[in-house]
Design an enzyme around this catalytic site. Structure first.
Site, PDB file in Angstrom:
ATOM      1  CG  ASP A 190      -0.360   0.197   2.528  1.00 31.77           C
ATOM      2  OD1 ASP A 190       0.881   0.295   2.608  1.00 31.77           O
ATOM      3  OD2 ASP A 190      -1.106   0.275   3.525  1.00 31.77           O
ATOM      4  CG  HIS A 191      -0.589   4.789   1.587  1.00 31.39           C
ATOM      5  ND1 HIS A 191      -1.676   3.947   1.700  1.00 31.39           N
ATOM      6  CD2 HIS A 191      -0.466   5.411   2.780  1.00 31.39           C
ATOM      7  CE1 HIS A 191      -2.198   4.082   2.910  1.00 31.39           C
ATOM      8  NE2 HIS A 191      -1.475   4.961   3.593  1.00 31.39           N
ATOM      9  CB  CYS A 208       0.607  -2.699   4.610  1.00 31.86           C
ATOM     10  SG  CYS A 208       0.376  -3.829   5.993  1.00 31.86           S
ATOM     11  N   GLY A 209       2.136  -0.810   6.203  1.00 31.84           N
ATOM     12  CA  GLY A 209       2.837  -0.073   7.253  1.00 31.84           C
ATOM     13  C   GLY A 209       3.462  -0.994   8.284  1.00 31.84           C
ATOM     14  CB  THR A 210       2.123  -2.938  10.997  1.00 30.84           C
ATOM     15  OG1 THR A 210       0.850  -3.327  10.438  1.00 30.84           O
ATOM     16  CG2 THR A 210       1.994  -1.616  11.739  1.00 30.84           C
ATOM     17  CG  HIS A 213      10.259 -25.374  11.046  1.00 25.98           C
ATOM     18  ND1 HIS A 213      10.311 -25.432  12.425  1.00 25.98           N
ATOM     19  CD2 HIS A 213      11.399 -25.986  10.606  1.00 25.98           C
ATOM     20  CE1 HIS A 213      11.415 -26.062  12.807  1.00 25.98           C
ATOM     21  NE2 HIS A 213      12.103 -26.389  11.724  1.00 25.98           N
ATOM     22  NE  ARG A 266       3.231   4.300   7.742  1.00 31.40           N
ATOM     23  CZ  ARG A 266       1.928   4.586   7.631  1.00 31.40           C
ATOM     24  NH1 ARG A 266       1.054   4.013   8.447  1.00 31.40           N
ATOM     25  NH2 ARG A 266       1.498   5.432   6.716  1.00 31.40           N
ATOM     26  CG  HIS A 298       8.465 -28.959   9.389  1.00 33.90           C
ATOM     27  ND1 HIS A 298       8.269 -28.512  10.670  1.00 33.90           N
ATOM     28  CD2 HIS A 298       9.773 -29.327   9.305  1.00 33.90           C
ATOM     29  CE1 HIS A 298       9.409 -28.578  11.341  1.00 33.90           C
ATOM     30  NE2 HIS A 298      10.337 -29.076  10.538  1.00 33.90           N
ATOM     31  NE  ARG A 306       4.487 -30.936  13.556  1.00 35.09           N
ATOM     32  CZ  ARG A 306       5.705 -30.997  14.066  1.00 35.09           C
ATOM     33  NH1 ARG A 306       6.628 -30.117  13.709  1.00 35.09           N
ATOM     34  NH2 ARG A 306       6.023 -31.933  14.936  1.00 35.09           N
TER      35      ARG A 306
HETATM   36  C1  RB5 Z   1      -1.953   2.579   6.619  1.00 37.42           C
HETATM   37  O1  RB5 Z   1      -1.964   3.766   7.352  1.00 37.42           O
HETATM   38  C2  RB5 Z   1      -1.746   1.373   7.543  1.00 37.42           C
HETATM   39  O2  RB5 Z   1      -2.844   1.199   8.353  1.00 37.42           O
HETATM   40  C3  RB5 Z   1      -1.442   0.152   6.734  1.00 37.42           C
HETATM   41  O3  RB5 Z   1      -0.319   0.372   5.953  1.00 37.42           O
HETATM   42  C4  RB5 Z   1      -1.134  -1.134   7.506  1.00 37.42           C
HETATM   43  O4  RB5 Z   1      -0.138  -0.902   8.442  1.00 37.42           O
HETATM   44  C5  RB5 Z   1      -2.272  -1.873   8.032  1.00 37.42           C
HETATM   45  O5  RB5 Z   1      -2.138  -2.923   8.650  1.00 37.42           O
END
Ligand code: RB5
Length: 152
Positions: free
Chosen positions: A13-14, A70-72, A103, A114, A138, A141
């Site tokens: 994503d962005h 994505c961010g996280t 595994h 991020r 593995h 499973r």
């Molecule tokens: C975008 O702001 C953020 O929410 C997205 O990139 C992601 O981290 C969601 O899980």
């Protein structure tokens, strides 16, 4: 190094657009063919649509391996793991990336743009690409949940 991963479908994503571009270059330089499902700028987008494009391609067998960011990494991994036969592994550290291949035979690597910097992301991607699946016990499973999922 030998790897069975010759082709990767990728999206972000962005929040991880810049990381996606960086990883694309890394993969291309390693001789791995990259199918980029977008986005193609850092304008804000919703991650589920982009995660679904990659997860569907893996679920249907159109592609064998994918990378999502994505961010996280949390949202992308939640979306991707709705799909049958998808084993999306959120790996913001090296050990998880290695073990997810060895595994869990992960077929989608997920990272948080991020959370990881480019240096660590490069190490994670290289380790994920270079670590073979161990199979054996593995697989027993994995067989126990491989058919689960709401989408394909
Ligand atoms: C975008 O702001 C953020 O929410 C997205 O990139 C992601 O981290 C969601 O899980």
């Amino acid at each position: 190094m030998h790897t069975e991963i010759k082709q990767v479908i990728i999206a972000s994503d962005h929040a991880a657009f810049e990381l996606k571009e960086f990883i694309k270059t890394l993969l291309t330089e390693r001789g791995i063919q990259v199918e980029d499902m977008g986005p193609f700028s850092n304008q804000a987008v919703d991650y589920p649509a982009f995660g679904a494009k990659v997860a569907q391609a893996i679920s249907t067998g159109a592609y064998s391996y994918g990378i999502l960011m994505c961010g996280t990494g949390l949202g992308m991994s939640m979306v991707a793991n709705k799909y049958r036969h998808v084993r999306a592994a959120l790996c913001n550290d090296l050990f998880s990336a290695i073990m997810s291949r060895r595994h869990n035979n992960s077929n989608i690597l997920v990272m948080g743009g991020r959370i990881v910097g480019k240096g660590l992301a490069m190490e994670i991607v290289n380790a994920w690409i270079d670590t073979p699946y161990a199979g054996g016990r593995h697989q027993t499973r994995i067989d126990q949940f491989d058919g689960m999922g709401t989408c394909s």
